[in-house]
Design a protein around this motif. Structure first.
Motif: not given
Length: 362
Positions: A94-107, A152-157, A256-263
């Motif tokens: 998403x354009x308004x998402x927090x880029x760093x936290x959005x990418x960090x959450x699945x990891x 993940x929930x917060x950074x997605x905006x 990234x969705x696969x990470x959540x699903x796999x976890x």
């Protein structure tokens, strides 16, 4: 001492000596860490795919249908096809998402999963780390995952993602108490938090039977609370498709969705493995008192087979919960924990203390 399917201690020790003879201690440590890390990643990927396939077939059986049948024999390759599809999907943020936290959450979620798996004893001598506070370590690192969900929930905006993350946070933090207290009940019985010691203590009889009624109550509570901890049905309100689309991972796609699903599936394995280790004797065979002929036959079955047979049995129970009970409301979920499971757990700890003090379990 070579390879032995009943005791892996000799194999791991010989591998360590083999590396030491050919390289420095520092290089040996790095190589061993790498081998263990790659082994865990392969296990997570393959076992995760198997669990997805197994759940589809279990769900189909409960709903009187066949499940995936087209890709591969009996649909065996369906999950591999889905995994390839997820790898090829475009990663859209998403354009308004927090880029760093959005990418960090699945990891963060995947790291918490790997940390928890590190102390699980798969068989005798087949354990990466054996802390004397093993149970405390598992409960500590497994609770890191909720941070990834909230981020993940917060950074997605996205309001749906945020609501799903808040629901999940409240649920996981609440049921963490029941998971911990049910484990405390067994710690009182075992007199140790070290997982290898707990398994060895069940050589003559599993704690589910040795601890009498308090152990059985703790086992049931652990299964219920563990199911809630992994956000699985009927406690999957954080991912309620009918109202929150996909919950906290609504804005994620591809790998990234696969990470959540796999976890989610590997966390289900961790819950089942902990239940197996703490309540069902881990890799120990089933023994019945003085039935020597039966006990000898049970001893022939390799420990690794015992461990995974018990784990798959517990996983089937957790899947049974999901496809049998309807999804609970958020007030029902929290009422079950705070008004029922928590008081029962506290009374159960007193009962187990009484059993141990009177030596009724011996």
């Amino acid at each position: 001492m070579g390879f032995n399917i009943y005791d892996f201690s000799g194999m791991t020790h010989n591998m360590h000596l083999w590396f030491l003879e050919r390289m420095s201690p520092t290089a040996t440590t790095i190589v061993e860490w790498t081998v263990i890390g790659v082994s865990y990643m392969l296990f997570v990927a393959l076992f995760g795919l198997f669990l997805v396939y197994a759940e589809r077939k279990v769900c189909a059986a409960f709903q009187q249908r066949l499940g995936p049948m087209r890709v591969g024999y009996w649909g065996l390759l369906q999950t591999i096809a889905d995994f390839i599809k997820l790898l090829m999907k475009e990663l859209i943020m998403p354009k308004s998402a927090d880029r760093f936290l959005y990418n960090l959450a699945p990891f963060i979620i995947m790291i918490a999963t790997f940390l928890a798996m590190a102390v699980l004893p798969f068989a005798k001598g087949l354990q990466t780390m054996d802390f004397d506070i093993g149970i405390f370590y598992v409960t500590a690192v497994s609770s890191i995952g909720v941070i990834g969900i909230l981020i993940a929930g917060w950074s997605s905006n996205n309001k749906y993602s945020l609501i799903g993350a808040m629901r999940s946070g409240a649920q996981i933090l609440s049921y963490e108490l029941s998971v911990s207290l049910s484990l405390v009940t067994i710690i009182i019985l075992a007199g140790s938090m070290q997982l290898s010691v707990i398994v060895e203590s069940q050589r003559d009889s599993w704690f589910l039977f040795k601890g009498h009624i308090p152990s059985m109550i703790a086992f049931v509570i652990f299964l219920i609370a563990g199911t809630a901890e992994t956000n699985r049905g009927p406690f999957d309100l954080a991912e309620a498709e009918s109202e929150l689309t996909a919950g906290f991972h609504t804005e994620y796609s591809g790998i990234k969705f696969a990470f959540f699903f796999l976890a989610e599936y590997i966390n289900m394995f961790i819950v089942a493995a902990m239940a197996t280790t703490v309540f069902l004797g881990g890799w120990m065979p089933l023994h019945f008192g003085s039935f020597e002929s039966f006990n000898v036959v049970m001893d022939f079955i390799p420990p690794l087979v015992w461990f995974f047979a018990k784990v798959l049995g517990v996983i089937f129970l957790i899947m049974w919960f999901k496809w049998t009970f309807p999804r609970l409301r958020v007030d029902q979920i929290l009422t079950l924990e705070w008004k029922y499971l928590l008081p029962i757990n506290l009374v159960n700890i007193l009962l187990m203390s009484l059993v141990v003090l009177t030596k009724f379990h011996l």
